[in-house]
Design an enzyme around this catalytic site. Structure first.
Site, short mmCIF file in Angstrom:
data_model
loop_
_atom_site.label_atom_id
_atom_site.label_comp_id
_atom_site.label_asym_id
_atom_site.label_seq_id
_atom_site.Cartn_x
_atom_site.Cartn_y
_atom_site.Cartn_z
N ARG A 1 -5.30 -15.38 17.99
CA ARG A 1 -4.78 -16.65 17.46
C ARG A 1 -3.92 -17.12 18.24
O ARG A 1 -3.59 -18.75 18.06
CB ARG A 1 -4.57 -16.70 16.02
N LYS B 1 0.19 -11.59 22.87
CA LYS B 1 1.16 -12.15 21.87
C LYS B 1 2.56 -11.78 21.74
O LYS B 1 3.73 -12.32 21.77
CB LYS B 1 0.61 -11.88 20.48
N GLY C 1 -7.87 0.25 12.75
CA GLY C 1 -7.03 -0.02 11.96
C GLY C 1 -5.38 0.69 11.77
O GLY C 1 -5.19 1.39 12.98
N ASP D 1 5.25 -7.30 16.40
CA ASP D 1 5.06 -8.86 16.21
C ASP D 1 5.78 -9.25 15.01
O ASP D 1 5.71 -10.12 14.48
CB ASP D 1 3.62 -9.38 16.06
N GLU E 1 -4.86 -3.70 -0.17
CA GLU E 1 -4.87 -4.86 0.80
C GLU E 1 -5.59 -6.20 0.05
O GLU E 1 -6.27 -5.99 -1.03
CB GLU E 1 -5.98 -4.65 1.73
C1 UD1 Z 1 -0.88 -4.94 7.45
C2 UD1 Z 1 -0.83 -4.04 6.01
C3 UD1 Z 1 -0.69 -4.81 4.83
C4 UD1 Z 1 0.86 -5.63 5.33
C5 UD1 Z 1 0.78 -6.37 6.60
C6 UD1 Z 1 2.22 -6.81 6.87
C7 UD1 Z 1 -2.48 -2.16 6.31
C8 UD1 Z 1 -4.05 -1.61 6.21
N1 UD1 Z 1 -2.25 -3.34 5.95
O1 UD1 Z 1 -2.24 -5.88 7.33
O2 UD1 Z 1 -0.33 -3.97 3.73
O3 UD1 Z 1 0.81 -6.46 4.14
O4 UD1 Z 1 0.27 -5.39 7.62
O5 UD1 Z 1 1.96 -7.68 7.82
O6 UD1 Z 1 -1.95 -1.51 7.29
N2 UD1 Z 1 -2.38 -2.63 15.00
C9 UD1 Z 1 -2.65 -1.75 16.00
N3 UD1 Z 1 -3.80 -1.22 15.74
C10 UD1 Z 1 -4.65 -1.53 14.77
C11 UD1 Z 1 -4.42 -2.44 13.82
C12 UD1 Z 1 -3.23 -3.15 13.83
O7 UD1 Z 1 -1.82 -1.61 16.80
O8 UD1 Z 1 -5.87 -0.86 14.88
C13 UD1 Z 1 -1.08 -3.40 14.80
C14 UD1 Z 1 -1.14 -4.85 15.09
O9 UD1 Z 1 -1.03 -5.18 16.37
C15 UD1 Z 1 -0.13 -5.46 14.24
C16 UD1 Z 1 0.10 -4.31 13.19
O10 UD1 Z 1 -0.66 -2.98 13.48
O11 UD1 Z 1 1.28 -5.42 14.95
C17 UD1 Z 1 -0.56 -5.06 11.93
O12 UD1 Z 1 -1.71 -5.43 12.12
P1 UD1 Z 1 -2.42 -6.35 11.10
O13 UD1 Z 1 -3.87 -6.25 11.57
O14 UD1 Z 1 -1.79 -7.75 11.45
O15 UD1 Z 1 -2.24 -5.96 9.70
P2 UD1 Z 1 -2.61 -6.46 8.49
O16 UD1 Z 1 -4.20 -6.64 8.24
O17 UD1 Z 1 -1.97 -7.91 8.48
#
Ligand code: UD1
Ligand code: CA
Length: 495
Positions: free
Chosen positions: A26, A33, A91, A116, A167
């Site tokens: 985004r 980012k 995830g 981030d 979630e």
């Molecule tokens: C996640 C949480 C949610 C919380 C939110 C806060 C989970 C399932 N959900 O949701 O409860 O309220 O963060 O911001 O954990 N990342 C990886 N690898 C992955 C997925 C994510 O490195 O496979 C990293 C992303 O780069 C990011 C962070 O983890 O920095 C969070 O990932 P993101 O997809 O933003 O999480 P949310 O779905 O927003």
């Protein structure tokens, strides 16, 4: 301000894992980012600094998208960081597994943060760890109450125990009304985390391994999951697009400005003043509107900067004034004056009580104490000893189209207006250059160089060649005298 100044009174944790494998699509950017900046530092820099404040035995950043960029950047940072690769973003649970895989069978505490979330501080992490220990929790999560919880995981509680995190996309309408959100920042007991991760499935709306499902696992086997609720919701907020980036930047800037004002700096207009996180300002500095201070800029006591001035990696001495100036990698001495409309390029060093004035550009120029380059000049690759005066419009011709060459102007030397000093050239101490000279040869100490055509005056030229013109009439009416002010000035110079 990023650097945590007080003593780390907490025993160190075993590991901090920073999740940073997501791409940040985004942002619509060719770079990760995490490499976008807030108040002069990348988001990743803040995340790593906050983690490093816990003095962990291992600090692991989980990388994936833009891996090379992220690793390059980490390499430039001083903190000792290792990386773990998450090839596919399956995830947050999977990401933590990738991080743990690098660490072998470690025991103790594992802290998980995001790359981030730039406002999170080491202090907040320390508080989270302290509560985790005080309550003998197996897992402790940082949460916050927010007005607009859409998109976040919601915290399901039984009193002070957390029983689950659901979630947004998987939540019931009733659960969506919960305003306590999961920040995604946690402390885990390492063994519990490993066991929790091992049993994660992907039966959820996103088909991902949710780290949040570890909560249910820990709770159901009878161990404690605690929470720390922060009232500073900025510390839980992530940045996903450039609108959020701008908002985060504004808030970070506001905090930096507030800290400086509380420490004795006058900021006339905080709305138009921007200060990077590592800038150092002494008490009684005054910042006028439109001031931007970047990088490792330092400003000495009582100096005035602005209006409309941007300085990057500039050191300004006490009591100096820098007005409407753009400068980088330069030093301005105590009590010196710069501007308005000056351009200080890298390697400029202005001495104490010196002056760089209007429409003057300097580069790689060491200008001694009390020396002045006051008007309309270019001064490059030059050494000016103390007490030098450079006349208006002087150009240091340092470049012949192939090579750059230096110029030296000795102590108390004087260069007349509109001169060109063709480098390499040396004007020794007390040497003079007549106005309008093109100096190509060295001037000895105390010598005067005149390097220009002699004035030739054609008497009566206008009367002959422009008969009947206004100039010719004025000439005819003239009584032959010299203007009083000039006569006086000449007689003063003689006397
Ligand atoms: C996640 C949480 C949610 C919380 C939110 C806060 C989970 C399932 N959900 O949701 O409860 O309220 O963060 O911001 O954990 N990342 C990886 N690898 C992955 C997925 C994510 O490195 O496979 C990293 C992303 O780069 C990011 C962070 O983890 O920095 C969070 O990932 P993101 O997809 O933003 O999480 P949310 O779905 O927003
Ligand atoms: Ca997600």
């Amino acid at each position: 301000m990023t650097a945590e100044t007080h003593e780390n009174d907490l025993a160190p944790v075993a590991a901090v894992i920073v999740l940073a494998a997501g791409g940040g699509s985004r942002m619509k950017s060719s770079k990760s980012k995490l490499l976008h900046e807030i108040s002069g530092k990348t988001m990743l820099h803040y995340a790593v600094s906050a983690g490093a404040a816990l003095d962990p035995e291992h600090l692991v950043v989980v990388v994936g998208k833009y891996r090379d960029q992220v690793e390059d950047h980490l390499g430039q940072m001083s903190a000792s960081v290792t990386t773990a690769l998450q090839e596919e973003q399956l995830g947050t649970g999977h990401a933590v597994s990738c991080g743990l895989a690098e660490l072998g069978n470690l025991t103790g505490e594992v802290v998980v943060t995001y790359g981030d979330v730039p406002m999170l501080t080491g202090d907040t992490l320390r508080q989270l760890v302290a509560v985790h220990r005080a309550h003998s929790n197996s897992m402790t999560v940082l949460t916050a109450h927010v007005d607009e919880p859409t998109g976040y995981g919601r915290v399901l509680r039984d009193g002070d125990r957390v029983v689950g995190i659901v979630e947004h996309r998987d939540a019931t309408d009733e659960q969506r009304r919960i305003t306590e959100i999961n920040s995604g920042i946690y402390v885990f007991d390492a063994e519990t985390l490993r066991e929790g991760l091992a049993q994660l499935g992907t039966d959820n709306a996103q088909g991902e391994q949710y780290l949040t499902d570890v909560v249910t696992f820990v709770h159901e086997r009878g161990d404690r999951v605690g929470a720390v609720v922060t009232d500073d919701i900025w510390q839980t907020e992530g940045v996903n697009d450039r609108i959020q980036l701008a908002r985060m930047n504004a808030e970070m800037n506001r905090r930096i400005l507030d800290a400086h004002m509380l420490a004795g700096v006058t900021i006339i207009d905080p709305r138009s003043t921007f200060i990077d996180v590592d800038v150092d300002l002494a008490p009684d500095v005054v910042l006028m509107p439109g001031t931007i201070l970047q990088g490792a800029t330092t400003i000495g006591e009582g100096a005035t900067i602005g209006p409309d001035t941007s300085l990057m990696d500039v050191e300004v001495g006490a009591g100096a004034e820098v007005v409407r100036t753009h400068g980088s990698f330069a030093i301005v001495g105590e009590g010196a004056q710069v501007g308005p409309f000056s351009y200080l390029r890298p390697g400029t060093q202005l001495g104490r009580d010196g002056k760089i004035g209007a429409f003057v550009e300097t580069k790689n120029a060491v200008i001694g104490d009390g020396s002045k380059v006051p008007h309309l000049a270019y001064c490059g690759d030059a050494i000016l000893d103390e007490g030098v005066n450079i006349g208006a419009g002087t150009i240091f011709a340092n470049y012949d189209g192939v090579n750059k060459s230096p110029t030296h102007v000795g102590k108390d030397a004087f260069v007349g207006s509109n001169s060109v000093l063709v480098a390499p050239v040396d004007i020794a101490a007390g040497g003079f250059v007549a106005a309008g000279s093109a100096v190509t040869e060295d001037v000895p100490a105390g010598g005067l160089a005149i390097a220009r055509g002699r004035q030739h005056t054609a008497e009566g030229w206008v009367t002959k060649r422009r008969p009947g013109s206004r100039a010719a009439k004025a000439a005819a009416e003239h009584d032959g005298s010299i203007h009083r002010s000039i006569e006086e000035s000449r007689s003063q110079q003689k006397g």
